[in-house]
Design an enzyme around this catalytic site. Structure first.
Site, short mmCIF file in Angstrom:
data_model
loop_
_atom_site.label_atom_id
_atom_site.label_comp_id
_atom_site.label_asym_id
_atom_site.label_seq_id
_atom_site.Cartn_x
_atom_site.Cartn_y
_atom_site.Cartn_z
N CYS B 32 0.76 -1.16 -0.06
CA CYS B 32 0.03 -0.08 -0.01
C CYS B 32 0.90 1.45 0.10
O CYS B 32 0.44 2.23 -0.68
CB CYS B 32 -0.90 0.03 1.06
N HIS B 36 0.74 4.81 -2.11
CA HIS B 36 -0.07 5.74 -1.34
C HIS B 36 0.81 6.57 -0.31
O HIS B 36 0.37 7.81 0.17
CB HIS B 36 -1.29 5.21 -0.53
N HIS B 136 -35.39 2.25 13.21
CA HIS B 136 -34.37 3.56 13.11
C HIS B 136 -34.89 4.83 13.01
O HIS B 136 -34.14 5.69 13.01
CB HIS B 136 -33.33 2.90 12.40
N ARG B 173 -23.31 -5.72 10.22
CA ARG B 173 -24.26 -5.23 11.10
C ARG B 173 -25.84 -5.29 10.41
O ARG B 173 -26.60 -5.66 11.07
CB ARG B 173 -23.86 -3.77 11.39
N CYS B 177 -29.30 -7.22 11.56
CA CYS B 177 -30.19 -6.46 11.83
C CYS B 177 -31.61 -7.59 11.08
O CYS B 177 -32.56 -7.58 11.31
CB CYS B 177 -30.39 -5.29 11.03
#
Lengths: 106, 216
Positions: B32, B36, B136, B173, B177
């Site tokens: 990387c 960069h 939400h 996540r 849900c």
């Protein structure tokens, strides 16, 4: 196993106390869980953590299965001389790891 | 816990990413850092993700962008989704955008994808027949069992969840849900998951990036 995150002040005044914070990278598998196939996952926790400062033992901690993954320990010590702070910890697989940080006392 | 970097367990992954950043990989034998420079050179970019990718003609997440770098520039195989190296690299890039307000270009080619995400967000699904918005937006601030229902702002991913006892991405996540409302979870790298992430990023416009966040 990744290295732990150890946080101590760079320089400490002689006679003053300072905090040592260590965040160990460990799954702390309790031994109470089963995998997707119903097979018990063997226990793998850090059994003991041991810390010496300038060759003298300052803390010894026993850890138990109820402790979450990546345990975070904070304790204090009094600075009396410059020297290495050595952390040693042993897990259920018998792997003993260690890490050293040098403390400068002025 | 989140405010103090010495206590935040996600920094174990940051530590891992610091060594990954300079590890050469693939047929191109590049790291990387070779392209960069230091990770700090990518300051602020995570606030603009998910971003448009013209080759794919679709929005891609930061994790997908990292895997794209691996396949096209490094000639190395993809990191599997939710693997530690991928989470670690996503976290270190996100960390250098911490404090920057989320800012997605809503006028360009992303517009239809944001709308698709918004539609999904408001569509009821699963056996419990609930949409994301039902909890939400309508019930944010109320409680589900003992847990506070958040407004669902995705400004801290990858985040360390105490429930997972490790770092996880936004798609993970989302799957949690979806299992909760007994819907069929989206597969890894599903375009629908990226659309929802994109819509949530526009919905949270102006909120600051908190990566790596700590949540219960």
């Amino acid at each position: 196993m990744p290295r732990p995150l150890i946080n101590i002040p760079r320089k400490v005044k002689r006679g003053s106390s300072f905090d040592i914070r260590i965040l160990l990278a460990h799954p702390m598998e309790s031994g109470q869980r089963r995998d997707d196939f119903g097979k018990a996952i063997p226990r793998d926790i850090i059994r003991s953590v041991h810390c010496t400062y300038a060759g003298e033992e300052i803390i010894r901690v026993d850890l138990f299965p109820a402790i979450a993954a990546n345990p975070f320990l904070v304790f204090s010590a009094r600075a009396f001389e410059s020297g290495p702070i050595v952390f040693t910890w042993t897990d259920d697989q018998g792997v003993a790891s260690f890490d050293t940080v040098d403390l400068v006392v002025e | 816990m989140q405010d103090d970097d010495t206590q935040n367990p996600a920094f174990l992954w940051v530590l891992q990413a610091e060594s990954l950043w300079t590890t050469r990989a693939g047929t191109a034998n590049k790291s990387c850092a070779d392209c960069h420079g230091a990770p700090a050179a990518l300051k602020g970019i995570a606030a603009h993700y998910p971003a448009w990718n013209s080759a794919a003609a679709a929005p891609i997440t930061l994790a997908q962008r990292i895997n794209l770098c691996r396949t096209t520039h490094q000639g190395a195989p993809d990191f599997p989704p939710e693997s530690d190296p991928l989470l670690a690299l996503t976290t270190i890039v996100g960390l250098h955008s911490r404090g920057q307000p989320l800012d997605i270009d809503e006028t360009g080619p992303l517009k239809p994808f944001i709308q698709a995400g918004q539609t999904l967000f408001n569509t009821r699904q699963g056996q419990l027949n609930l949409s994301c918005a039902n909890c939400h937006e309508d019930r944010a601030g109320h409680r589900l069992g003992g847990a506070l229902i958040p407004e669902g702002h995705a400004n801290g991913y990858p985040q360390y969840r105490l429930e997972w006892q490790k770092l996880g991405s936004f798609p993970r996540r989302l799957r949690a849900c979806m299992l909760g409302v007994r819907a069929e979870p989206l597969p890894p790298n599903a375009p629908d998951a990226t659309n929802i992430e994109l819509y949530l990023a526009t919905r949270a416009r102006g909120l600051k990036v908190e990566t790596p966040a700590v949540r219960p």
